[in-house]
Design a protein around this motif. Structure first.
Motif, PDB file in Angstrom:
ATOM      1  N   PRO A   1       0.836  -1.225   0.000  1.00 48.30           N
ATOM      2  CA  PRO A   1       0.000   0.000   0.000  1.00 48.30           C
ATOM      3  C   PRO A   1       0.864   1.266   0.000  1.00 48.30           C
ATOM      4  CG  PRO A   1       0.106  -0.894   2.218  1.00 48.30           C
ATOM      5  CD  PRO A   1       0.863  -1.865   1.339  1.00 48.30           C
ATOM      6  N   TRP A   2       1.419   1.581  -1.154  1.00 50.84           N
ATOM      7  CA  TRP A   2       2.363   2.696  -1.243  1.00 50.84           C
ATOM      8  C   TRP A   2       1.740   4.023  -0.792  1.00 50.84           C
ATOM      9  CZ3 TRP A   2       6.925   0.647  -1.873  1.00 50.84           C
ATOM     10  CH2 TRP A   2       7.060  -0.550  -2.588  1.00 50.84           C
ATOM     11  N   ASN A   3       0.467   4.196  -1.066  1.00 53.13           N
ATOM     12  CA  ASN A   3      -0.157   5.479  -0.710  1.00 53.13           C
ATOM     13  C   ASN A   3      -0.374   5.629   0.789  1.00 53.13           C
ATOM     14  OD1 ASN A   3      -2.160   3.606  -0.424  1.00 53.13           O
ATOM     15  ND2 ASN A   3      -3.694   4.673  -1.676  1.00 53.13           N
ATOM     16  N   ALA A   4      -0.080   4.569   1.553  1.00 53.18           N
ATOM     17  CA  ALA A   4      -0.239   4.643   3.006  1.00 53.18           C
ATOM     18  C   ALA A   4       1.074   4.977   3.717  1.00 53.18           C
ATOM     19  CB  ALA A   4      -0.802   3.329   3.544  1.00 53.18           C
ATOM     20  N   ILE A   5       2.143   5.193   2.951  1.00 52.83           N
ATOM     21  CA  ILE A   5       3.434   5.521   3.575  1.00 52.83           C
ATOM     22  C   ILE A   5       3.301   6.799   4.401  1.00 52.83           C
ATOM     23  CG2 ILE A   5       5.812   6.256   3.140  1.00 52.83           C
ATOM     24  CD1 ILE A   5       5.807   4.499   0.649  1.00 52.83           C
ATOM     25  N   ARG A   6       3.749   6.733   5.631  1.00 51.83           N
ATOM     26  CA  ARG A   6       3.707   7.900   6.521  1.00 51.83           C
ATOM     27  C   ARG A   6       5.038   8.651   6.390  1.00 51.83           C
ATOM     28  NH1 ARG A   6       2.223   6.114  12.396  1.00 51.83           N
ATOM     29  NH2 ARG A   6       2.545   8.374  12.626  1.00 51.83           N
ATOM     30  N   HIS A   7       5.066   9.560   5.459  1.00 53.42           N
ATOM     31  CA  HIS A   7       6.306  10.277   5.152  1.00 53.42           C
ATOM     32  C   HIS A   7       6.881  10.995   6.356  1.00 53.42           C
ATOM     33  CE1 HIS A   7       4.188   9.727   1.320  1.00 53.42           C
ATOM     34  NE2 HIS A   7       5.373   9.735   0.749  1.00 53.42           N
ATOM     35  N   ASP A   8       6.017  11.503   7.228  1.00 51.89           N
ATOM     36  CA  ASP A   8       6.494  12.262   8.375  1.00 51.89           C
ATOM     37  C   ASP A   8       7.296  11.408   9.343  1.00 51.89           C
ATOM     38  OD1 ASP A   8       3.871  11.006   8.744  1.00 51.89           O
ATOM     39  OD2 ASP A   8       3.947  11.818  10.777  1.00 51.89           O
TER      40      ASP A   8
ATOM     41  N   GLU B   1       7.440   2.954  10.666  1.00 48.17           N
ATOM     42  CA  GLU B   1       6.593   3.254   9.516  1.00 48.17           C
ATOM     43  C   GLU B   1       5.983   1.945   9.015  1.00 48.17           C
ATOM     44  OE1 GLU B   1       4.543   3.956   6.598  1.00 48.17           O
ATOM     45  OE2 GLU B   1       6.389   3.115   5.759  1.00 48.17           O
ATOM     46  N   PRO B   2       4.664   1.792   9.055  1.00 50.17           N
ATOM     47  CA  PRO B   2       4.019   0.497   8.794  1.00 50.17           C
ATOM     48  C   PRO B   2       4.287  -0.094   7.413  1.00 50.17           C
ATOM     49  CG  PRO B   2       2.483   2.020   9.843  1.00 50.17           C
ATOM     50  CD  PRO B   2       3.694   2.818   9.478  1.00 50.17           C
ATOM     51  N   VAL B   3       4.337   0.723   6.381  1.00 50.11           N
ATOM     52  CA  VAL B   3       4.539   0.189   5.035  1.00 50.11           C
ATOM     53  C   VAL B   3       5.942  -0.380   4.890  1.00 50.11           C
ATOM     54  CG1 VAL B   3       4.545   0.713   2.565  1.00 50.11           C
ATOM     55  CG2 VAL B   3       2.816   1.739   4.062  1.00 50.11           C
TER      56      VAL B   3
END
Length: 278
Positions: A22-29, A150-152
């Protein structure tokens, strides 16, 4: 890469694909400002993407062993290259300012000569050496999965661990086959294991870190002191998450120790590993 290897990539049956992440779920922060996570993931992405560099040499070394070479071409290589693609995608999503492609090309140019001289003298010893490689990668990604907030990234690392453990089992099975034919002594196997351990923490690590660092800081020098500092930062980040017992068990397995010897050696080896790794 030969056309034959490239042709067979499309026929590999992957157990997971990039679409499963789920690339769009990456928590960039969570990871964007972490230098240590950046170097851990970016370095792994370059190394995994360069699997082609030594695959042809390994296949040539095992010429005539159709089961082994077929598995290397159709399963192992495509899965390793998928690791590289997935890690690259994560790096480019989490740290978009990093120019991945130029860093990879420079890394390949510098790393290529080392791939031509890294084979052992016999097939049994080379398979034992490959067990060390898979032990190292399984340990690396287990550590990364456990340490990542980071979950992803944690999910991606777990997917890779599953592949690396399976690869280890294949190389160990091939090792046992060649051991029966070649009868290497433990006195021969131990140095082969040690040589590969030194390789994974020596030139390989230095070259890949250097190329990641120089891509990020083109004007800065990279020397032994910078290398030590980066490695220290990474160790400090993941120190409490390294799977010492799993790693030791995988490392000792090619030695075929008896049950009593194994029971006596394991706690000592694990204690030593906790002092030395990471």
């Amino acid at each position: 890469m030969t056309a034959r290897i490239a042709h067979h990539r499309s026929f590999a049956r992957q157990r997971w694909s990039l679409d499963d992440i789920p690339w769009n779920a990456i928590r960039h922060d969570v990871v964007a400002n972490s230098d240590a996570f950046f170097y851990l993931v970016a370095s792994a992405s370059l190394m995994e993407s360069a699997t082609d560099l030594y695959t042809e040499n390994l296949i040539e070394f095992l010429a005539g062993e159709d089961e082994v070479t077929s598995w290397l071409e159709h399963c192992w290589l495509p899965e390793e290259l998928q690791h590289g693609r997935a890690l690259r995608r994560y790096v480019e999503a989490a740290w978009p300012e990093f120019e991945w492609e130029p860093a990879y090309l420079r890394f390949v140019e510098e790393f290529r000569p080392f791939c031509d001289t890294s084979l052992e003298t016999t097939r049994s010893l080379e398979m034992a050496s490959r067990c060390v490689v898979e032990m190292g990668t399984a340990s690396y990604y287990t550590t990364l999965s456990r340490a990542s907030p980071e979950p992803v990234l944690s999910l991606l690392a777990r997917r890779i661990v599953e592949d690396e453990v399976r690869h280890y089992k294949h190389f160990y099975r091939f090792f046992r086959r060649y051991r029966e034919a070649e009868c290497p002594s433990r006195a021969a196997i131990i140095p082969a294991l040690w040589r590969r351990l030194r390789m994974t923490s020596g030139n390989d690590s230095f070259i890949v870190l250097k190329n990641v660092y120089r891509a990020r800081y083109p004007e800065a020098a990279f020397d032994a002191a910078v290398n030590r500092d980066l490695r220290r930062q990474c160790r400090d980040l993941v120190r409490d998450h390294f799977p010492h017992e799993m790693s030791v068990r995988m490392l000792l397995k090619p030695l075929a120790l008896g049950p009593r010897t194994q029971r006596a050696a394991l706690p000592v080896a694990v204690a030593l590993a906790r002092r030395l790794v990471p």
